[in-house]
Design a protein around this motif. Sequence first.
Motif, mmCIF file in Angstrom:
data_model
loop_
_atom_site.group_PDB
_atom_site.id
_atom_site.type_symbol
_atom_site.label_atom_id
_atom_site.label_comp_id
_atom_site.label_asym_id
_atom_site.label_seq_id
_atom_site.Cartn_x
_atom_site.Cartn_y
_atom_site.Cartn_z
ATOM 1 N N GLU A 1 -5.074 2.275 3.850
ATOM 2 C CA GLU A 1 -5.560 2.000 5.298
ATOM 3 C C GLU A 1 -4.604 2.229 6.403
ATOM 4 N N HIS A 2 -3.610 1.330 6.227
ATOM 5 C CA HIS A 2 -2.256 1.337 7.029
ATOM 6 C C HIS A 2 -1.399 2.239 6.951
ATOM 7 N N LYS A 3 -1.475 3.181 6.092
ATOM 8 C CA LYS A 3 -0.516 4.462 5.739
ATOM 9 C C LYS A 3 1.046 3.792 5.320
ATOM 10 N N PHE A 4 1.028 2.780 4.522
ATOM 11 C CA PHE A 4 2.233 2.304 3.984
ATOM 12 C C PHE A 4 2.860 3.509 3.263
ATOM 13 N N PHE A 5 2.324 4.357 2.682
ATOM 14 C CA PHE A 5 2.840 5.410 1.496
ATOM 15 C C PHE A 5 3.283 6.565 2.231
ATOM 16 N N ARG A 6 2.767 6.708 3.591
ATOM 17 C CA ARG A 6 3.221 7.810 4.211
ATOM 18 C C ARG A 6 4.359 8.017 4.641
ATOM 19 N N CYS B 1 9.665 9.006 -0.074
ATOM 20 C CA CYS B 1 8.446 9.782 0.120
ATOM 21 C C CYS B 1 8.204 10.386 -1.464
ATOM 22 N N TRP B 2 7.052 9.956 -2.179
ATOM 23 C CA TRP B 2 6.651 10.320 -3.237
ATOM 24 C C TRP B 2 5.494 11.368 -3.397
ATOM 25 N N VAL B 3 5.797 12.296 -3.592
ATOM 26 C CA VAL B 3 4.847 13.657 -3.368
ATOM 27 C C VAL B 3 4.014 13.823 -4.805
ATOM 28 N N PRO B 4 2.762 13.471 -4.697
ATOM 29 C CA PRO B 4 1.882 13.638 -5.774
ATOM 30 C C PRO B 4 1.261 15.113 -5.885
ATOM 31 N N GLY B 5 0.759 15.585 -7.246
ATOM 32 C CA GLY B 5 0.196 16.669 -7.317
ATOM 33 C C GLY B 5 -0.311 16.856 -8.723
ATOM 34 N N SER C 1 2.553 4.201 -5.502
ATOM 35 C CA SER C 1 2.386 4.320 -3.988
ATOM 36 C C SER C 1 3.009 5.785 -3.332
ATOM 37 N N CYS C 2 2.073 6.740 -3.837
ATOM 38 C CA CYS C 2 2.492 8.243 -3.457
ATOM 39 C C CYS C 2 1.991 8.307 -2.094
ATOM 40 N N ASP C 3 2.750 9.522 -1.371
ATOM 41 C CA ASP C 3 2.058 9.801 -0.139
ATOM 42 C C ASP C 3 0.819 10.667 -0.389
ATOM 43 N N TRP C 4 -0.466 9.996 -0.610
ATOM 44 C CA TRP C 4 -1.381 10.804 -0.942
ATOM 45 C C TRP C 4 -1.838 12.203 -0.127
ATOM 46 N N ASP C 5 -1.377 12.140 1.371
ATOM 47 C CA ASP C 5 -1.616 12.935 2.174
ATOM 48 C C ASP C 5 -0.826 14.348 1.751
#
Length: 889
Positions: A22-27, A75-79, A135-139
């Motif tokens: 909610e608070h975008k800590f992974f962003r 920055c951890w990029v998922p996919g 803690s991936c940057d899901w965005d």
Amino acid sequence: MTISTKYQPKAAEDKWYNYWMEHKFFRSVPDEREPYTIVIPPPNVTGVLHMGHMLNNTIQDVLIRRARMKGKNACWVPGTDHASIATEAKVVAMLKEKGINKRDIGREAYMKYAWEWRNKYGGIILEQLKKLGASCDWDRTRFTMDEDLSDAVIDTFIHLHKKGWIYRGVRMVNWDPQGLTGISDEEVIRREVNQKLYYIRYQVSGIKYQDGTQKKSSDLILDTNYLTIATTRPETIMADTAICINPNDERYKHLHGKKAVIPLINKEIPIILDEYIDMDFGTGCLKVTPAHDLNDYELGLKHNLPVIDILNDDGTLNEKAQILVGEDRFAARKKIIPMLEEAGALEKTEDYKSQIGFSERTDAVIEPKLSMQWFCNMGEMAKPALDYVLKGDIKLIPEKFVNTYRYWMENIKDWCISRQLWWGQQIPAWYNEQGQWVVAKTKEEAEDQFRISGLEFRNLTQDEDVVDTWFSSWLWPISVFDGFKDPNNEDINYYYPTNDLVTAPEILFLWVARMIMAGHEFRGEVPFRNVYLTGIVRDKLGRKMSKSLGNSPDPLELISDYGADGVRIGMLRSSPAGNDLMFDVEHCVWGRNFANKIWNAFRLVKGWEVDDRLGNNNETAIAWFSSRFSEALGEIENNFNQYRVSEALMSTYILVWDDFCAWYLEMIKPDYQQPIDRESYAKTVAFFEDILKILHPFMPFITEELWHDAEIFGERATMDCCIVAKMPGIGQIDAQLLKETELVKDVIKGIRNIRQAKQISPKESLNLQIKTNSGIDYNRFKAIISRTANIDQIQFVNEKVNDATSFRVANDELYVPLAINIDKAAEKERLEKEKEYLLGFLRSVEAKLGNERFVNNAKPEVVEIEQKKKADALSKLEIIVHSLSELAG
């Protein structure tokens, strides 16, 4: 907040993961900070979380959380990966249940079904990773068939084709009869299999041409001579086109220039000569089947032999086989044996072991097959990719994999990149009605190329095949940042090259090496700096975990039973880079117990009352733990710098469980229902806050839960969370204090051993007399010794103390006077029995530790326990021997 008596993992995990999201800590977005970047090895969209994913992603999350807390822009990029073969199998099976054949509905309709399947099931594994705490940057979530990523694949194909590195041709490929596609050499898993070796007789023909006409095979006049051929594949004899012997083999000199007859179909084939044949192997004769064996194919090219392919794409025999048409290859093997026996052509059968290739995706036995395919020449790209590793620009961890990497790269083969599937990026080749072709991104561009070349371009059709899935994933570190669509965009310039890649050794060449090649070709630099290669997760018996063995636990059930933190700790407990992890559920029990230990320690501190009127008599304990914390932090940093994540965890565990909980808190805790002084309390709270910080990368949920305890730490601001707290730095280390405290600990252990040996209650206070020779200032440690060993009075003496139980620590002699009347005879008898027991116990422990096999194969913590047993037994034995000496004297 009121803290419950027991840690409730589920509630904490749901609460804090949602809070972080909610608070975008992974962003992560580019800014002035140093970037730290990891791209996830994209799991297949067909996949669900398994133990290998758990290990791999736990390590990635530890690294990314730690970097975030060290002030880097993490920055951890998922996919996910579209997994052509696996996904196509799932979709075809789904359609089959509906009575639909993909060929009947055509490519366009099929792709709609495939996308529906992917949209329904393709994100399951990413949602499961969230349960682990990833803690991936899901965005930034990407999919290898996203439009931009697919464009990058097509553009790469065209680029490499223009350079002459991609070409089309008929080659012997690894054919997957279940997946109905060719696959690359690296996707073939070779296993040793128990087979049968069949010795088959081929009669030598002696054709007499009396009228000069060609005789039919049924009219052949056969010699009594025959050749015996040993083969594991009797079902392919119908595809034989020659028998090969070594020209130097004296046994077969008389057969030079003659012919032999294939049993059952009575077809005549030449006997050819080639020094390739090993005269000492088998019978010295080889059946040459160019369509179904790579070496035979090369031999066939050399001797201009025909190629007869008797297998359909699905592994059944076709009409060219003449017999057993329509039978599966393995069924045909069983049925042809009695036929050969009946014909008198089977000489004998032997048990035999050999290596067989299996498809990595479908586990089907690979069939060598001649096929028109697209290939990528890897030679030029391999050279710089090898140099990056040999020069240290990219580090493989552990280094033992460098030689493997080097061997692969120096012996690289062309990559078969076409797959006979529909799910994936369609090859950008266009054909006219005459079979001529061009490579172009669109039909319009293809028409232009045909027009310029003066060729017919009506009714152009696109190649039906798709490119290998790895042909998209080798671009992953670049394409996730849109480095092909916009080569100078802000993201690619900021995050690339990435820092660490965490993956499995089995895809070192399939994926890692190819990403390095792509990085050099398209960016002129490495795609990452370090490659952390995990081991295989095995069960406690050493077997690889698999569904068929039923030895692979459900990761989500483990998380439900032991908490995400407990499972993370359990996975990391004994998983050094590159070495296999022997997983046991007990590891997760250990992790859960560690979480409970932290929770209970926090409850202990929280339960203390503070009295501002009290002075601080815990200066030595506080100074010791401050130094010990910095010392341990140095060990942890050093381990992380060497990517020894398991060792970093163990250093953290010892600091928290042993040093903080078992020693420091015992040193300073007030007597029952008594208050503590303000300074000691404040220092302890500060220590606890720093402990939560170093624990957080390993155990994110319990640390975040405790971090927000308002009674201990005060009210936190919305963004004041453990996930972004600044990692503590290494402070001053008083080496002398650390050394002396270890000796003082031995003093305390010695007193406790006396209590146990003499059966004295811990509640009964004792006196201690010290004859010091080491120079330690025991006055400094009086409060610690008194509190932890329940010592009422400490005195210093210059002579030996009579009527006291004694022991030594370093050069110091310590005496505990025991003012009790004892029956000396009874006490001597008791001590002798205890001594006898301890000697026997010591012998058994020493036998274990003297067993090299035990020491080398047991878990490190098991060996450590045995060593501790030995040390404790020796300490107790020393006290008993001394006591017996005193009773005698």
